[in-house]
Design a protein around this motif. Structure first.
Motif, PDB file in Angstrom:
ATOM      1  N   ASP A  65       5.573  -3.250  -7.049  1.00  0.00           N
ATOM      2  CA  ASP A  65       5.406  -3.015  -5.613  1.00  0.00           C
ATOM      3  C   ASP A  65       6.024  -1.671  -5.256  1.00  0.00           C
ATOM      4  OD1 ASP A  65       4.563  -3.627  -3.057  1.00  0.00           O
ATOM      5  OD2 ASP A  65       6.349  -4.771  -2.552  1.00  0.00           O
ATOM      6  N   ARG A  67       2.606  -0.807   0.032  1.00  0.00           N
ATOM      7  CA  ARG A  67       2.672  -2.235  -0.286  1.00  0.00           C
ATOM      8  C   ARG A  67       1.286  -2.866  -0.365  1.00  0.00           C
ATOM      9  NH1 ARG A  67       7.555  -4.313  -0.444  1.00  0.00           N
ATOM     10  NH2 ARG A  67       9.222  -3.332   0.702  1.00  0.00           N
ATOM     11  N   PRO A 112       1.446  -6.159   2.826  1.00  0.00           N
ATOM     12  CA  PRO A 112       2.249  -5.432   3.807  1.00  0.00           C
ATOM     13  C   PRO A 112       2.856  -6.251   4.944  1.00  0.00           C
ATOM     14  CG  PRO A 112      -0.062  -5.154   4.301  1.00  0.00           C
ATOM     15  CD  PRO A 112       0.020  -5.961   3.030  1.00  0.00           C
ATOM     16  N   TRP A 163       6.228 -11.914   1.693  1.00  0.00           N
ATOM     17  CA  TRP A 163       5.227 -10.927   2.088  1.00  0.00           C
ATOM     18  C   TRP A 163       3.834 -11.544   1.968  1.00  0.00           C
ATOM     19  CZ3 TRP A 163       6.674  -6.076   3.727  1.00  0.00           C
ATOM     20  CH2 TRP A 163       8.007  -5.728   3.518  1.00  0.00           C
ATOM     21  N   ASP A 220      11.276  -4.220  -6.046  1.00  0.00           N
ATOM     22  CA  ASP A 220      10.034  -3.498  -6.341  1.00  0.00           C
ATOM     23  C   ASP A 220       9.099  -4.289  -7.260  1.00  0.00           C
ATOM     24  OD1 ASP A 220      10.879  -1.392  -4.774  1.00  0.00           O
ATOM     25  OD2 ASP A 220      11.835  -0.379  -6.457  1.00  0.00           O
ATOM     26  N   ASN A 270       6.715  -8.212  -7.192  1.00  0.00           N
ATOM     27  CA  ASN A 270       6.258  -9.384  -6.451  1.00  0.00           C
ATOM     28  C   ASN A 270       5.858 -10.502  -7.394  1.00  0.00           C
ATOM     29  OD1 ASN A 270       6.252  -8.509  -3.703  1.00  0.00           O
ATOM     30  ND2 ASN A 270       4.423  -7.300  -4.098  1.00  0.00           N
TER      31      ASN A 270
END
Length: 171
Positions: free
Chosen positions: A32, A39, A42, A73, A100, A102
């Motif tokens: 990420d 992103r 986002p 997210w 950084d 996901n």
């Protein structure tokens, strides 16, 4: 009226909810970017959220992810920054998944595969590159290779309107 308003503002912990958790499928661990334009997912829903609370908060999107200190997210796509090895994300860690990166999930069964610039038809990619370069120039600057690739990806898979918004975001 005050009693009704008070009940509407009440937060019910997921464990006490009468509703089943939305079904979801783990897709994988993905890199990420910290800035909002970079992103994949986002829409920020909160920090320190349980898996079930994050899944519920993002139910209006096809994908959701947890990262870092259990941030939640949501979004419409994932994978633009590349997939990481499974162990690069501590998806089961109760406190820190990793920065950084996901842990990405979808609702229902896995949906398609990760998209890359190579999945964009050549003619569309050329048009996207031209639009992105023109938009960057119109905003008074040249984009770096990474920003240009991100813009091309957005135009290929999201539409031409992303060229102008990506150029503005890089300003």
């Amino acid at each position: 009226l005050d009693q009704i308003q008070a009940r509407m503002d009440l937060y019910v912990p997921r464990a006490d909810s009468l509703f089943d958790d939305p079904p979801s499928t783990y897709i994988g661990c993905f890199r990420d970017e910290e800035d909002a334009r970079g992103r994949d997912l986002p829409v920020y829903k909160g920090k320190g959220m349980s898996f079930a609370d994050c899944a519920e908060a993002c139910v209006e999107y096809p994908y959701f992810a947890r990262q870092w200190l259990l941030e939640c997210w949501c979004g419409w796509s994932y994978g633009r920054h590349g997939q990481l090895e499974g162990e690069a994300c501590a998806c089961e860690d109760p406190s820190d998944i990793g920065s950084d990166r996901n842990c990405v999930y979808s609702y229902g069964s896995p949906v398609g595969s990760v998209k890359s610039l190579h999945d964009c038809p050549e003619a569309t990619r050329r048009r996207a590159a031209s639009l992105c370069a023109d938009a960057a120039e119109a905003e008074g600057g040249a984009e770096g290779k990474e920003s240009l690739d991100a813009c091309i990806f957005d135009v290929c898979f999201g539409g031409e309107q992303f060229a102008a918004s990506d150029a503005l975001a890089d300003k």
